[in-house]
Design a protein around this motif. Structure first.
Motif, PDB file in Angstrom:
ATOM      1  N   CYS A  10       0.846  -1.192   0.000  1.00  0.00           N
ATOM      2  CA  CYS A  10       0.000   0.000   0.000  1.00  0.00           C
ATOM      3  C   CYS A  10       0.882   1.243   0.000  1.00  0.00           C
ATOM      4  O   CYS A  10       2.104   1.163   0.168  1.00  0.00           O
ATOM      5  CB  CYS A  10      -0.946   0.012   1.198  1.00  0.00           C
ATOM      6  SG  CYS A  10      -0.125   0.281   2.788  1.00  0.00           S
ATOM      7  N   LEU A  11       0.252   2.391  -0.166  1.00  0.00           N
ATOM      8  CA  LEU A  11       0.982   3.655  -0.148  1.00  0.00           C
ATOM      9  C   LEU A  11       1.465   3.979   1.259  1.00  0.00           C
ATOM     10  O   LEU A  11       0.707   3.890   2.221  1.00  0.00           O
ATOM     11  CB  LEU A  11       0.085   4.790  -0.640  1.00  0.00           C
ATOM     12  CG  LEU A  11      -0.331   4.775  -2.109  1.00  0.00           C
ATOM     13  CD1 LEU A  11      -1.261   5.929  -2.397  1.00  0.00           C
ATOM     14  CD2 LEU A  11       0.883   4.838  -3.000  1.00  0.00           C
ATOM     15  N   GLY A  12       2.723   4.343   1.360  1.00  0.00           N
ATOM     16  CA  GLY A  12       3.269   4.798   2.620  1.00  0.00           C
ATOM     17  C   GLY A  12       3.406   6.313   2.605  1.00  0.00           C
ATOM     18  O   GLY A  12       2.807   6.979   1.755  1.00  0.00           O
ATOM     19  N   PRO A  13       4.161   6.845   3.559  1.00  0.00           N
ATOM     20  CA  PRO A  13       4.885   6.113   4.595  1.00  0.00           C
ATOM     21  C   PRO A  13       3.978   5.696   5.745  1.00  0.00           C
ATOM     22  O   PRO A  13       2.756   5.819   5.655  1.00  0.00           O
ATOM     23  CB  PRO A  13       5.935   7.136   5.049  1.00  0.00           C
ATOM     24  CG  PRO A  13       5.290   8.461   4.796  1.00  0.00           C
ATOM     25  CD  PRO A  13       4.459   8.276   3.562  1.00  0.00           C
ATOM     26  N   ASP A  14       4.592   5.218   6.807  1.00  0.00           N
ATOM     27  CA  ASP A  14       3.857   4.807   7.998  1.00  0.00           C
ATOM     28  C   ASP A  14       2.913   5.920   8.451  1.00  0.00           C
ATOM     29  O   ASP A  14       3.330   7.066   8.615  1.00  0.00           O
ATOM     30  CB  ASP A  14       4.864   4.482   9.111  1.00  0.00           C
ATOM     31  CG  ASP A  14       4.184   4.031  10.387  1.00  0.00           C
ATOM     32  OD1 ASP A  14       3.691   2.898  10.410  1.00  0.00           O
ATOM     33  OD2 ASP A  14       4.130   4.833  11.344  1.00  0.00           O
ATOM     34  N   GLY A  15       1.627   5.575   8.619  1.00  0.00           N
ATOM     35  CA  GLY A  15       0.649   6.562   9.060  1.00  0.00           C
ATOM     36  C   GLY A  15      -0.170   7.183   7.955  1.00  0.00           C
ATOM     37  O   GLY A  15      -1.044   8.007   8.223  1.00  0.00           O
TER      38      GLY A  15
END
Length: 278
Positions: A10-15
């Motif tokens: 999926c598209l990041g970044p984290d969060g």
């Protein structure tokens, strides 16, 4: 699939919103965070046991063209397995007591928050970032900076929740496709079908394609024309319709359009309507 718990790209970044939705839909699954939509498709192309999550439409900003262009490309063999809806709640994140001079976010949240920003932070400079997660990083490290994004990013980056929700009275949803290599079994429980369509180059082609669907009571949900790579002035249509090929009237309508010259490739028949909240 060879693994009971597939890896999710999926598209990041984290969060990011894509990451948050992936964690809600598949708790505990391994996740690969990608820099852009193209990288999600490329990862799936080389990892046949993986699944991918990509946005398809935002209620404020419209179609996600990067997703549509990859789906209509004749080299794409992925299938839509499920459509998911994220009810997006946006927060203003920053440092408590600091003057907000710049506001960072992805372009889509700025669309949704435009009126609120003009009323509450008219002098703050808006800076578009690659993601809401990247915006939160900027708010955490730059003086006078704030960010618009999911409230979960406040804890991730040590920021205060300055306002939540922003324009909460206005519906703000983003719809996502779950992609994989294996098509769902044909079933009437799959209440959506996505098609890539090429029509004869003649007057009234689109009308002639749509007429059998209308006569069969088939409802269109999305319709987008996209140029064909390497063929100037030639176009494909990306079409999403309510219904399943398991329904005889639906299949009969498609058969009529093929007999009239339409070239149709199914991108999947899948359930839609599962809803999550950020």
């Amino acid at each position: 699939m060879s693994s009971a718990v597939p890896t999710l790209a999926c598209l990041g970044p984290d969060g990011s919103f894509s990451h948050l939705l992936t964690q809600q839909r598949f708790p505990g699954a391994p996740v690969q965070l990608m820099a852009n939509i193209g990288e999600v498709f490329d990862y799936l192309g080389s990892h046949p046991d993986s699944l991918g999550l990509v946005p398809i439409e935002n209620s404020s900003g419209g179609f996600i063209i990067d997703t549509v262009d990859r789906l209509v490309d004749e080299r794409c063999h992925l299938k839509i397995i499920e459509e998911l809806t994220l009810d997006v709640k946006l927060a203003l994140l920053g440092k408590e007591g600091a003057e907000v001079q710049t506001i960072h976010s992805h372009a889509m949240p700025f669309f949704h928050c435009d009126e609120w920003l003009r009323a509450n932070h008219p002098d703050a400079k808006r800076i578009i970032e690659a993601s809401t997660a990247k915006a939160a990083e900027k708010a955490a490290t730059q003086p006078g900076a704030a960010a618009i994004g999911p409230r979960q990013n406040a804890e991730r980056h040590g920021l205060a929740l300055l306002h939540f929700p922003i324009a909460g009275e206005v519906p703000n949803i983003t719809q996502f496709y779950l992609l994989g290599h294996q098509e769902n079994a044909t079933s009437t429980t799959n209440n959506r079908t996505a098609l890539v369509v090429e029509l004869p180059d003649r007057a009234g082609s689109l009308c002639r394609f749509l007429t059998p669907l209308r006569d069969a009571g088939v409802n269109l949900k999305r319709l987008e024309s996209r140029p064909i790579r390497g063929q100037p002035n030639k176009y494909r249509f990306y079409i999403e319709i309510e219904g399943s090929p398991a329904e005889p009237s639906f299949q009969s309508a498609l058969d009529q359009t093929r007999a009239d010259g339409a070239m149709i490739r199914s991108v999947g028949s899948y359930p839609a309507g599962r809803r999550f909240e950020s």
